[in-house]
Structures are given as structure tokens and as C-alpha cells.
Design an enzyme around this catalytic site. Sequence first.
Site, PDB file in Angstrom:
ATOM      1  N   ASP A  10      10.916   9.377   9.249  1.00 13.59           N
ATOM      2  CA  ASP A  10       9.677   9.492  10.033  1.00 13.59           C
ATOM      3  C   ASP A  10       9.677   8.515  11.196  1.00 13.59           C
ATOM      4  OD1 ASP A  10       6.986  10.646  10.291  1.00 13.59           O
ATOM      5  OD2 ASP A  10       6.263   8.633   9.799  1.00 13.59           O
ATOM      6  N   VAL A  63       9.962   5.666   5.823  1.00 15.19           N
ATOM      7  CA  VAL A  63       8.613   5.844   6.364  1.00 15.19           C
ATOM      8  C   VAL A  63       8.056   4.492   6.805  1.00 15.19           C
ATOM      9  CG1 VAL A  63       7.937   7.975   5.191  1.00 15.19           C
ATOM     10  CG2 VAL A  63       7.709   5.779   3.990  1.00 15.19           C
ATOM     11  N   THR A 113       0.833  -1.215   0.000  1.00 11.13           N
ATOM     12  CA  THR A 113       0.000   0.000   0.000  1.00 11.13           C
ATOM     13  C   THR A 113       0.865   1.262   0.000  1.00 11.13           C
ATOM     14  OG1 THR A 113      -1.696  -1.176   1.252  1.00 11.13           O
ATOM     15  CG2 THR A 113      -1.814   1.220   1.239  1.00 11.13           C
ATOM     16  N   HIS A 149       7.050  10.261  13.476  1.00 11.82           N
ATOM     17  CA  HIS A 149       6.194   9.112  13.135  1.00 11.82           C
ATOM     18  C   HIS A 149       4.741   9.547  12.897  1.00 11.82           C
ATOM     19  CE1 HIS A 149       5.573   4.502  13.658  1.00 11.82           C
ATOM     20  NE2 HIS A 149       4.821   5.005  12.701  1.00 11.82           N
ATOM     21  N   ARG A 171       9.684   1.393   9.319  1.00 15.50           N
ATOM     22  CA  ARG A 171       9.911   1.241  10.760  1.00 15.50           C
ATOM     23  C   ARG A 171      11.394   1.464  11.038  1.00 15.50           C
ATOM     24  NH1 ARG A 171       5.372   1.884  11.466  1.00 15.50           N
ATOM     25  NH2 ARG A 171       3.802   0.627  12.515  1.00 15.50           N
ATOM     26  N   GLU A 209      11.839   5.535  19.668  1.00 15.15           N
ATOM     27  CA  GLU A 209      10.880   6.639  19.563  1.00 15.15           C
ATOM     28  C   GLU A 209      10.290   6.942  20.929  1.00 15.15           C
ATOM     29  OE1 GLU A 209       8.021   5.810  16.439  1.00 15.15           O
ATOM     30  OE2 GLU A 209       9.595   5.341  15.023  1.00 15.15           O
ATOM     31  N   ALA A 221       1.540   9.292   8.099  1.00 11.07           N
ATOM     32  CA  ALA A 221       0.205   8.876   7.642  1.00 11.07           C
ATOM     33  C   ALA A 221      -0.915   9.670   8.309  1.00 11.07           C
ATOM     34  CB  ALA A 221       0.004   7.380   7.921  1.00 11.07           C
TER      35      ALA A 221
HETATM   36  P1  NAD Z   1       1.418  -3.760   2.970  1.00 14.03           P
HETATM   37  O1  NAD Z   1       1.219  -5.058   3.627  1.00 14.03           O
HETATM   38  O2  NAD Z   1       0.361  -3.209   2.087  1.00 14.03           O
HETATM   39  O3  NAD Z   1       2.767  -3.765   2.125  1.00 14.03           O
HETATM   40  C1  NAD Z   1       3.979  -4.298   2.584  1.00 14.03           C
HETATM   41  C2  NAD Z   1       4.703  -4.846   1.366  1.00 14.03           C
HETATM   42  O4  NAD Z   1       6.024  -5.211   1.734  1.00 14.03           O
HETATM   43  C3  NAD Z   1       4.024  -6.090   0.804  1.00 14.03           C
HETATM   44  O5  NAD Z   1       3.914  -5.932  -0.591  1.00 14.03           O
HETATM   45  C4  NAD Z   1       4.991  -7.202   1.171  1.00 14.03           C
HETATM   46  O6  NAD Z   1       4.990  -8.250   0.235  1.00 14.03           O
HETATM   47  C5  NAD Z   1       6.309  -6.465   1.135  1.00 14.03           C
HETATM   48  N1  NAD Z   1       7.381  -7.143   1.857  1.00 14.03           N
HETATM   49  C6  NAD Z   1       7.345  -7.746   3.072  1.00 14.03           C
HETATM   50  N2  NAD Z   1       8.546  -8.261   3.375  1.00 14.03           N
HETATM   51  C7  NAD Z   1       9.367  -7.974   2.330  1.00 14.03           C
HETATM   52  C8  NAD Z   1      10.721  -8.241   2.048  1.00 14.03           C
HETATM   53  N3  NAD Z   1      11.478  -8.913   2.908  1.00 14.03           N
HETATM   54  N4  NAD Z   1      11.231  -7.784   0.891  1.00 14.03           N
HETATM   55  C9  NAD Z   1      10.478  -7.113   0.005  1.00 14.03           C
HETATM   56  N5  NAD Z   1       9.172  -6.826   0.208  1.00 14.03           N
HETATM   57  C10 NAD Z   1       8.629  -7.250   1.359  1.00 14.03           C
HETATM   58  O7  NAD Z   1       1.724  -2.729   4.151  1.00 14.03           O
HETATM   59  P2  NAD Z   1       1.714  -1.138   4.030  1.00 14.03           P
HETATM   60  O8  NAD Z   1       0.382  -0.616   4.425  1.00 14.03           O
HETATM   61  O9  NAD Z   1       2.300  -0.737   2.731  1.00 14.03           O
HETATM   62  O10 NAD Z   1       2.724  -0.770   5.215  1.00 14.03           O
HETATM   63  C11 NAD Z   1       4.076  -1.190   5.137  1.00 14.03           C
HETATM   64  C12 NAD Z   1       4.774  -0.858   6.441  1.00 14.03           C
HETATM   65  O11 NAD Z   1       4.957   0.536   6.531  1.00 14.03           O
HETATM   66  C13 NAD Z   1       3.965  -1.231   7.683  1.00 14.03           C
HETATM   67  O12 NAD Z   1       4.234  -2.564   8.070  1.00 14.03           O
HETATM   68  C14 NAD Z   1       4.442  -0.239   8.702  1.00 14.03           C
HETATM   69  O13 NAD Z   1       5.545  -0.761   9.398  1.00 14.03           O
HETATM   70  C15 NAD Z   1       4.889   0.952   7.874  1.00 14.03           C
HETATM   71  N6  NAD Z   1       3.968   2.096   7.977  1.00 14.03           N
HETATM   72  C16 NAD Z   1       4.442   3.264   8.482  1.00 14.03           C
HETATM   73  C17 NAD Z   1       3.600   4.362   8.569  1.00 14.03           C
HETATM   74  C18 NAD Z   1       4.102   5.679   9.112  1.00 14.03           C
HETATM   75  O14 NAD Z   1       3.343   6.405   9.711  1.00 14.03           O
HETATM   76  N7  NAD Z   1       5.348   6.029   8.927  1.00 14.03           N
HETATM   77  C19 NAD Z   1       2.259   4.275   8.142  1.00 14.03           C
HETATM   78  C20 NAD Z   1       1.814   3.063   7.621  1.00 14.03           C
HETATM   79  C21 NAD Z   1       2.681   1.987   7.533  1.00 14.03           C
END
Ligand code: NAD
Length: 307
Positions: free
Chosen positions: A249, A223, A144, A273, A225, A254, A276
Site C-alpha cells: 500500500d 501497510v 493500533t 496508499h 511506510r 509515491e 485506511a
Molecule cells: P501506533 O503508534 O499505534 O503503533 C506503532 C507501534 O509500533 C507501537 O506499538 C510502537 O511501539 C511500535 N514500534 C515503533 N518502533 C518500533 C520498532 N523499532 N520495533 C518494533 N515496534 C516498534 O501507530 P499505528 O496507528 O499503528 O500506525 C503505525 C504506522 O502505520 C504509522 O506510523 C504509519 O506510518 C502507518 N500507517 C499507514 C496507514 C496506511 O494508510 N497505509 C494508515 C495508518 C498508519
Amino acid sequence: SPVASLGIHESVDDVFPPGELATYLADLPIEIEVVSDDEIASCDAVVTLEYRDAFLELDWIHSIQAGVDRFPFDELEANEVILTNSTGIHDRTVGETVAGYLLMFARRLHDHVANQQERRWERPEWDEAFTLPGTTACVVGTGTLGRGVAETLGALGVRVTGVRRSGDPVPGFDEIYANDRLFEAIEAAEFVIVTVPLTDETHHLFDAEAFDAMRDDAYFVNVARGPVVDEPALIDALEASSLAGAALDVFEEEPLPEDSPLWELDEVIVSPHCAAYTRDYFRDVGDIVRENVDRLETGEEFHNRVV
Ligand code: NAD
């Protein structure tokens, strides 16, 4: 439905007022109430930011974040607690935040803000400012967040490449590399943006070797972790000018400790952080919760189930 009462844990207050979500979901055919730690036992399910051991007694936990690295998967499974997350809603918010970071670096906007604090009329050097078209951004993780970043940057004329496990094409990306070509992908980009979840596999994915592979004039954006990055290695690379800068971010610790060198490094943008954040956050989360309460009624599998 086995879920008769849904608590909204007060920890969500870090992101939005819990009462807003309670009101938004008030028409559901179950009891909804804002709960403190002492009141968890009165619920069958909870919507939460933080984790508490008391949640092990519940049937279902919904995380208001996409990242669920703070939850103990094995214990939840052993106690037959279902965990769902909020992935799917952060494409545009994080995409716009990342576009903002890139525009700040390219158009030198962060310098203007810093100078304004000091009432200093100072223009960039003639060769500092640039425009985004013609640059390449490599997005590591094409879920996403990755797709939202690709769409937003693509609209600004950036060429966007992606790194994912399979290497198969993804809409919105000009080129995709499989994970085993990570270094090839990042060494060809002016911007490297991390959007993978934190797992055993991605812990310290960006270490000294990865920063070494990046161009000296490249900017790094995290953005995802904090622990996806070896933070001391990043600081070393920035101090040695083997990277142009970074927008961060998320951090290994934290809030970012007051004595972290990241606060003061030139060409580093720190945000707390909140990539989003949006005033619509409670509605976006509420729609996922509503969908899952509906599915409970019909016996369908949960949407966004993790455990
Ligand atoms: P998501 O599940 O839609 O997408 C994660 C993607 O990463 C998936 O396509 C998955 O296949 C891929 N992936 C997992 N392990 C992998 C690897 N070893 N190598 C390559 N690709 C890999 O999740 P999302 O909604 O896109 O969120 C992703 C991450 O971003 C969350 O887990 C969260 O930690 C972080 N996040 C941070 C914020 C923020 O405020 N900064 C907001 C939302 C999400």
C-alpha cells in the site's frame, strides 16, 4: 483558550473534503475554516495532511495521518509548536484491507479480476488455492494497526504472531517475539505484515537479509511506510521467486513511478496508499480534534501528542 481559530488545510482533500470536517466541528467554541497556503497565518492551529514551513508560526498542528514522518520534529520543538497525530483510528480499516489481501492470495481472487479484464475463462492450478486457517501471519509492530490486523485475521482462523520491542504479550496475538527475534518470527510465517512507524530504527528494516529469512512460499504485506522496506531488495526477492508475492500500500516513492517493476510482477497487489480509507475518516479525525479542543479548555495534556 489560546487557540481561537483552527484552520483545516486544503491538503486534507486527498483523504476527505475539508468542508465535511469543518461542518462536523462547527459546534466547537472556536472559529473553524478551510484554509489554503495563503491563509495559514490567520490561524492559531491547523488540521492537515501535508507539512508547510508556515506551520512553524502556529501553536498546534494536528496530522490527519497516524504516521508523522513528514514533519520536522526538531524544528517544531524549537518553535514550540505542538504536534498531535491520528493514531488509534485505523485498526478496523487497515485490518480489513490486510484481510482482503490475504483472501485475494489464498482464494486467487486477484487472478480472476486480471483474467476478467481479458475475457479469459481460466481456473487456478489444482494446487494454487488454499484456505487461511492453519496459516500463520507475523505482524511486525503491535500498535493500533497491528492489533486491528491481528483481530481481523484472528477472526478468519489465522494464527497471529507479533513482533514488538518488549516481547510482552498483547491481546489478540497467539505469540509475541521481542525485536531481537525478528528473523525467527518471520521465518515461521506464511504472511509477514509490517505495521511499524517509519523511524531511524525501522528504515530498511526489511532488507535482502530479512527477505532471505522468509519462507519461499510466504507473502509480504506493507501497510506501514515505503522506506521501512528496501524496495529494490524486495523486487529482487520477488523476481527470484524467493517470496511468493506481496501486497503493498506504501512505497519508497509515491505515487509509485510508472516504470516500477512492481506494477507488473505476478503475485503483487499494489494499492495507492489508501489502506485506511473510509467514508467515516473525517468523523474519526474530528473526534480526536474535538477531544483536544476540549482538553485545551480544561488545560489537560493533549491526546496523541507527538511533539
Ligand atoms: P501506533 O503508534 O499505534 O503503533 C506503532 C507501534 O509500533 C507501537 O506499538 C510502537 O511501539 C511500535 N514500534 C515503533 N518502533 C518500533 C520498532 N523499532 N520495533 C518494533 N515496534 C516498534 O501507530 P499505528 O496507528 O499503528 O500506525 C503505525 C504506522 O502505520 C504509522 O506510523 C504509519 O506510518 C502507518 N500507517 C499507514 C496507514 C496506511 O494508510 N497505509 C494508515 C495508518 C498508519
